[in-house]
Design a protein around this motif. Sequence first.
Motif, PDB file in Angstrom:
ATOM      1  N   LEU A   1       8.212  47.618  49.007  1.00  0.00           N
ATOM      2  CA  LEU A   1       8.123  48.792  48.149  1.00  0.00           C
ATOM      3  C   LEU A   1       9.490  49.096  47.567  1.00  0.00           C
ATOM      4  O   LEU A   1      10.480  49.102  48.296  1.00  0.00           O
ATOM      5  CB  LEU A   1       7.630  49.992  48.986  1.00  0.00           C
ATOM      6  CG  LEU A   1       7.575  51.361  48.332  1.00  0.00           C
ATOM      7  CD1 LEU A   1       6.540  51.389  47.212  1.00  0.00           C
ATOM      8  CD2 LEU A   1       7.269  52.432  49.388  1.00  0.00           C
ATOM      9  N   ILE A   2       9.542  49.314  46.266  1.00  0.00           N
ATOM     10  CA  ILE A   2      10.763  49.787  45.613  1.00  0.00           C
ATOM     11  C   ILE A   2      10.459  51.160  45.040  1.00  0.00           C
ATOM     12  O   ILE A   2       9.493  51.328  44.298  1.00  0.00           O
ATOM     13  CB  ILE A   2      11.229  48.856  44.480  1.00  0.00           C
ATOM     14  CG1 ILE A   2      11.518  47.448  45.003  1.00  0.00           C
ATOM     15  CG2 ILE A   2      12.472  49.443  43.785  1.00  0.00           C
ATOM     16  CD1 ILE A   2      11.795  46.421  43.905  1.00  0.00           C
ATOM     17  N   LEU A   3      11.282  52.131  45.405  1.00  0.00           N
ATOM     18  CA  LEU A   3      11.154  53.483  44.883  1.00  0.00           C
ATOM     19  C   LEU A   3      12.352  53.759  43.999  1.00  0.00           C
ATOM     20  O   LEU A   3      13.490  53.693  44.456  1.00  0.00           O
ATOM     21  CB  LEU A   3      11.080  54.492  46.034  1.00  0.00           C
ATOM     22  CG  LEU A   3       9.879  54.310  46.958  1.00  0.00           C
ATOM     23  CD1 LEU A   3      10.022  55.176  48.199  1.00  0.00           C
ATOM     24  CD2 LEU A   3       8.585  54.625  46.229  1.00  0.00           C
ATOM     25  N   THR A   4      12.083  54.034  42.724  1.00  0.00           N
ATOM     26  CA  THR A   4      13.169  54.389  41.818  1.00  0.00           C
ATOM     27  C   THR A   4      13.209  55.904  41.695  1.00  0.00           C
ATOM     28  O   THR A   4      12.192  56.577  41.858  1.00  0.00           O
ATOM     29  CB  THR A   4      12.986  53.772  40.414  1.00  0.00           C
ATOM     30  OG1 THR A   4      11.917  54.439  39.736  1.00  0.00           O
ATOM     31  CG2 THR A   4      12.710  52.276  40.492  1.00  0.00           C
ATOM     32  N   THR A   5      14.374  56.433  41.406  1.00  0.00           N
ATOM     33  CA  THR A   5      14.503  57.856  41.142  1.00  0.00           C
ATOM     34  C   THR A   5      15.380  58.041  39.916  1.00  0.00           C
ATOM     35  O   THR A   5      16.437  57.426  39.802  1.00  0.00           O
ATOM     36  CB  THR A   5      15.042  58.638  42.364  1.00  0.00           C
ATOM     37  OG1 THR A   5      15.228  60.014  41.993  1.00  0.00           O
ATOM     38  CG2 THR A   5      16.337  58.087  42.896  1.00  0.00           C
ATOM     39  N   GLY A   6      14.877  58.843  38.980  1.00  0.00           N
ATOM     40  CA  GLY A   6      15.616  59.123  37.755  1.00  0.00           C
ATOM     41  C   GLY A   6      15.161  58.286  36.578  1.00  0.00           C
ATOM     42  O   GLY A   6      14.515  57.246  36.729  1.00  0.00           O
ATOM     43  N   GLY A   7      15.502  58.794  35.393  1.00  0.00           N
ATOM     44  CA  GLY A   7      15.263  58.040  34.170  1.00  0.00           C
ATOM     45  C   GLY A   7      13.834  58.005  33.684  1.00  0.00           C
ATOM     46  O   GLY A   7      13.449  57.098  32.946  1.00  0.00           O
TER      47      GLY A   7
ATOM     48  N   ILE B   1      15.065  50.784  55.113  1.00  0.00           N
ATOM     49  CA  ILE B   1      15.735  50.626  53.825  1.00  0.00           C
ATOM     50  C   ILE B   1      16.503  49.302  53.844  1.00  0.00           C
ATOM     51  O   ILE B   1      17.452  49.144  54.618  1.00  0.00           O
ATOM     52  CB  ILE B   1      16.695  51.809  53.523  1.00  0.00           C
ATOM     53  CG1 ILE B   1      15.963  53.147  53.644  1.00  0.00           C
ATOM     54  CG2 ILE B   1      17.324  51.628  52.150  1.00  0.00           C
ATOM     55  CD1 ILE B   1      14.755  53.322  52.760  1.00  0.00           C
ATOM     56  N   VAL B   2      16.073  48.360  53.003  1.00  0.00           N
ATOM     57  CA  VAL B   2      16.710  47.037  52.968  1.00  0.00           C
ATOM     58  C   VAL B   2      17.726  46.908  51.842  1.00  0.00           C
ATOM     59  O   VAL B   2      18.547  45.992  51.854  1.00  0.00           O
ATOM     60  CB  VAL B   2      15.665  45.900  52.874  1.00  0.00           C
ATOM     61  CG1 VAL B   2      14.795  45.872  54.129  1.00  0.00           C
ATOM     62  CG2 VAL B   2      14.824  46.018  51.617  1.00  0.00           C
ATOM     63  N   ASP B   3      17.686  47.818  50.866  1.00  0.00           N
ATOM     64  CA  ASP B   3      18.668  47.820  49.795  1.00  0.00           C
ATOM     65  C   ASP B   3      18.657  49.191  49.139  1.00  0.00           C
ATOM     66  O   ASP B   3      17.609  49.835  49.060  1.00  0.00           O
ATOM     67  CB  ASP B   3      18.356  46.737  48.744  1.00  0.00           C
ATOM     68  CG  ASP B   3      19.494  46.512  47.750  1.00  0.00           C
ATOM     69  OD1 ASP B   3      20.662  46.794  48.103  1.00  0.00           O
ATOM     70  OD2 ASP B   3      19.217  46.077  46.625  1.00  0.00           O
ATOM     71  N   TYR B   4      19.833  49.621  48.718  1.00  0.00           N
ATOM     72  CA  TYR B   4      19.981  50.886  48.011  1.00  0.00           C
ATOM     73  C   TYR B   4      21.113  50.715  47.017  1.00  0.00           C
ATOM     74  O   TYR B   4      22.169  50.190  47.358  1.00  0.00           O
ATOM     75  CB  TYR B   4      20.302  52.028  48.979  1.00  0.00           C
ATOM     76  CG  TYR B   4      20.911  53.237  48.300  1.00  0.00           C
ATOM     77  CD1 TYR B   4      20.135  54.050  47.473  1.00  0.00           C
ATOM     78  CD2 TYR B   4      22.253  53.539  48.453  1.00  0.00           C
ATOM     79  CE1 TYR B   4      20.689  55.138  46.826  1.00  0.00           C
ATOM     80  CE2 TYR B   4      22.813  54.641  47.823  1.00  0.00           C
ATOM     81  CZ  TYR B   4      22.040  55.432  47.004  1.00  0.00           C
ATOM     82  OH  TYR B   4      22.586  56.506  46.363  1.00  0.00           O
ATOM     83  N   ARG B   5      20.873  51.151  45.798  1.00  0.00           N
ATOM     84  CA  ARG B   5      21.951  51.109  44.814  1.00  0.00           C
ATOM     85  C   ARG B   5      21.720  52.117  43.706  1.00  0.00           C
ATOM     86  O   ARG B   5      20.616  52.595  43.501  1.00  0.00           O
ATOM     87  CB  ARG B   5      22.137  49.709  44.254  1.00  0.00           C
ATOM     88  CG  ARG B   5      20.923  49.142  43.556  1.00  0.00           C
ATOM     89  CD  ARG B   5      21.163  47.728  43.084  1.00  0.00           C
ATOM     90  NE  ARG B   5      20.856  46.790  44.152  1.00  0.00           N
ATOM     91  CZ  ARG B   5      20.869  45.479  43.996  1.00  0.00           C
ATOM     92  NH1 ARG B   5      21.200  44.946  42.859  1.00  0.00           N
ATOM     93  NH2 ARG B   5      20.566  44.680  44.993  1.00  0.00           N
ATOM     94  N   ILE B   6      22.810  52.403  43.009  1.00  0.00           N
ATOM     95  CA  ILE B   6      22.791  53.293  41.849  1.00  0.00           C
ATOM     96  C   ILE B   6      23.247  52.473  40.650  1.00  0.00           C
ATOM     97  O   ILE B   6      24.283  51.803  40.714  1.00  0.00           O
ATOM     98  CB  ILE B   6      23.751  54.488  42.032  1.00  0.00           C
ATOM     99  CG1 ILE B   6      23.430  55.261  43.299  1.00  0.00           C
ATOM    100  CG2 ILE B   6      23.691  55.398  40.816  1.00  0.00           C
ATOM    101  CD1 ILE B   6      24.424  56.373  43.608  1.00  0.00           C
TER     102      ILE B   6
ATOM    103  N   SER C   1      21.093  56.529  37.093  1.00  0.00           N
ATOM    104  CA  SER C   1      21.827  57.708  36.672  1.00  0.00           C
ATOM    105  C   SER C   1      23.192  57.300  36.143  1.00  0.00           C
ATOM    106  O   SER C   1      23.964  56.646  36.854  1.00  0.00           O
ATOM    107  CB  SER C   1      22.006  58.665  37.861  1.00  0.00           C
ATOM    108  OG  SER C   1      22.944  59.672  37.567  1.00  0.00           O
ATOM    109  N   ASP C   2      23.473  57.674  34.905  1.00  0.00           N
ATOM    110  CA  ASP C   2      24.795  57.387  34.355  1.00  0.00           C
ATOM    111  C   ASP C   2      25.876  58.076  35.185  1.00  0.00           C
ATOM    112  O   ASP C   2      26.841  57.440  35.607  1.00  0.00           O
ATOM    113  CB  ASP C   2      24.891  57.864  32.890  1.00  0.00           C
ATOM    114  CG  ASP C   2      24.077  56.992  31.939  1.00  0.00           C
ATOM    115  OD1 ASP C   2      23.918  55.784  32.208  1.00  0.00           O
ATOM    116  OD2 ASP C   2      23.603  57.529  30.920  1.00  0.00           O
TER     117      ASP C   2
END
Length: 162
Positions: A67-73, A39-44, A11-12
């Motif tokens: 597992l990597i879950l992306t949100t957006g875009g 949750i081992v990593d979280y970033r925007i 997300s911009d």
Amino acid sequence: MRWRVAILTTSDRGSRGEREDTSAQVIRELVEEELNGEIVDYRIVPDETDEIMAALIEMADYFEADLILTTGGTGLSPRDVTPEATLNVVDREAPGFAEAMRAKSLEKTRRAMLSRAVAGIRGKTLILNLPGSPQGVNENLAAVIDVLPHALNILTGREGEH
């Protein structure tokens, strides 16, 4: 079994601190409550292909997320590049996840067909693209969450395929 999960928000506005990341909060709750995930990593990151790719690679290869879950875009906007970035880093696609999520969402709204979300595998990491809205995240993740433990067991070699 406790799964190692990473969350990537694209997300911009979110990356500039102009928008609260409520979608990631929904992911975190579902992962911890329904999937027994940690949750081992979280970033925007902004909607930039190179930054999304770098984050996905680091989450998979360095943090060794199952597992990597992306949100957006994942929509039709010119800035929506999460599917392309994901396809650039995966070794193999896993289209059934995206198909199932779209099919479930289509039961609620015809606009679900605008989603370009993809799913794929990098090494032993499954990557799923989710929508950018909390409601979309909830609906899409609910459509596949019951299958994820089996998929992750197979992918990580903890059980054989049936």
